[in-house]
Design a protein around this motif. Structure first.
Motif, PDB file in Angstrom:
ATOM      1  N   CYS A  96     -64.177  -5.019  32.997  1.00 30.56           N
ATOM      2  CA  CYS A  96     -65.440  -4.514  32.450  1.00 30.56           C
ATOM      3  C   CYS A  96     -65.271  -4.217  30.956  1.00 30.56           C
ATOM      4  O   CYS A  96     -64.348  -3.518  30.553  1.00 30.56           O
ATOM      5  N   LEU A 125     -67.128  -2.402  28.992  1.00 29.58           N
ATOM      6  CA  LEU A 125     -67.318  -0.990  28.617  1.00 29.58           C
ATOM      7  C   LEU A 125     -66.141  -0.134  29.088  1.00 29.58           C
ATOM      8  O   LEU A 125     -65.785   0.850  28.439  1.00 29.58           O
ATOM      9  N   CYS A 126     -65.527  -0.496  30.219  1.00 30.69           N
ATOM     10  CA  CYS A 126     -64.320   0.227  30.647  1.00 30.69           C
ATOM     11  C   CYS A 126     -63.217   0.049  29.597  1.00 30.69           C
ATOM     12  O   CYS A 126     -62.513   1.005  29.263  1.00 30.69           O
ATOM     13  N   HIS A 148     -66.656   3.906  36.043  1.00 29.90           N
ATOM     14  CA  HIS A 148     -67.312   2.609  36.211  1.00 29.90           C
ATOM     15  C   HIS A 148     -68.309   2.684  37.360  1.00 29.90           C
ATOM     16  O   HIS A 148     -67.985   2.392  38.508  1.00 29.90           O
ATOM     17  N   HIS A 153     -72.175  -1.386  33.726  1.00 30.89           N
ATOM     18  CA  HIS A 153     -71.486  -0.092  33.647  1.00 30.89           C
ATOM     19  C   HIS A 153     -72.488   0.855  32.995  1.00 30.89           C
ATOM     20  O   HIS A 153     -73.026   0.554  31.931  1.00 30.89           O
TER      21      HIS A 153
HETATM   22 ZN   LIG Z   1     -66.825  -0.313  33.509  1.00 30.39          ZN
END
Ligand SMILES: [Zn+2]
Length: 328
Positions: free
Chosen positions: A12, A14-15, A57, A103
């Motif tokens: 991910c 954004l993670c 998440h 996310h």
């Molecule tokens: Zn994420």
């Protein structure tokens, strides 16, 4: 800070943004329990735009745990307050898309007085140049180097000074029967809860009187600080008010108000056995005048106790949430 216990997703975007926040040019500040705050891509056209990213998440708002909801909404509101103060914008677009990155994150987009398409949504203006969006625009509008510094400082001020919606308090129990009292510290929390619920007339509860307000007897504990969970608020308040270190605790009831959790009550066991005595040892605290044990049933039946105390004791004995309390 990002807790090491937070599970992030390897695939991910954004993670990975969360994971490498400290080296991310768009990372602005830590928004507390649930959010990291980044500069939003919308900032290119709307200076000041923020992108709060949820620290776990999850996909949708409805995936937020109930206990994280108040903090999350509170923080978003603090960001909005800060943006309004710093940018003096006309209004705010708060949007959650997650079309590309699955996310949970939002965009807070300040909309300005001198916009030409102010009735259009910001995402509808994607293909319109920023020069066309604004009339009579000055260069400094987009080149204000200290803008995000001001937003950061104002946001942190708002977050730090917001009120906490929770309290956490402790139910200290003592059996009247000396034999049970002698083996009190060998009992498990569940055994204590079970015994007290079965025979409440045989158990006493420690209450305190504060040396302000109306001198009413009350549970030991109090309001949580910003971003503090009720159990940690309870442990801290007990330490401040009676000086005891809590070794074990367990949630025994919740107090509700207007459909929302207001506070959580824990059965708490301090490390010091002296607390079972008639005049239990405690720190001398300017705030607490005295502490004393009262019989559980007498508390419920007496007019000397406020409704919140009665409600919490009753809810504990009946093993249900306290919906009845009307105290402020
Ligand atoms: Zn994420």
């Amino acid at each position: 800070m990002l807790s090491p216990y937070i599970k992030l997703n390897d695939n991910c975007g954004l993670c990975s943004k969360l994971r490498s926040a400290n080296s991310d040019k768009d990372f602005l500040f830590d928004g507390g329990h649930n959010l990291y705050i980044f500069k939003s891509p919308f900032a290119e056209k709307w200076p000041g735009a923020l992108m709060p990213i949820f620290k776990r998440h999850i996909y949708e708002q409805s995936d937020i745990r109930p206990s994280d909801l108040p903090d999350t909404l509170h923080t978003l509101v603090c960001l909005e307050k800060a943006l309004r103060k710093v940018t003096n914008c006309k209004r705010m677009n708060l949007v959650k898309f997650a079309n590309i990155s699955h996310h949970l994150h939002w965009h807070l987009i300040p909309r300005y007085h001198n916009e030409n398409y102010s009735n259009k949504c910001s995402w509808e203006l994607e293909n319109i140049s920023r020069e066309k969006i604004y009339s009579k625009i000055e260069d400094s509008f987009f080149e204000n180097a200290s803008l995000y510094e001001q937003i950061k400082n104002q946001s942190l001020f708002e977050i730090k000074n917001r009120g906490s919606p929770y309290f956490g308090c402790a139910l200290f129990l003592r059996p009247i029967d000396k034999e049970i009292r002698n083996k009190f510290f060998t009992l498990s929390l569940d055994e204590i809860i079970q015994l007290a619920r079965k025979n409440p007339e045989q158990w006493e509860c420690l209450l305190m009187k504060r040396n302000y307000h109306d001198f009413a007897w009350d549970f030991i504990g109090g309001n949580c600080e910003i971003n503090e969970y009720p159990e940690f608020g309870m442990i801290r308040e007990v330490k401040e008010e009676v000086g005891w270190n809590i070794t074990k605790y367990k949630e025994v009831t919740r107090q509700w108000k207007m459909g929302a959790i207001k506070g959580i009550v824990y059965l708490a066991i301090p490390e010091n056995e002296n607390y079972l005595e008639d005049d239990p040892e405690r720190v001398h605290c300017a705030e607490v005048e005295t502490v004393k044990y009262f019989n559980l049933i007498e508390i419920i039946n007496s007019s000397n106790f406020v409704d919140s105390v009665k409600g919490r004791i009753k809810a504990f004995i009946e093993n249900k949430a306290d919906f009845d309390s009307i105290d402020q």
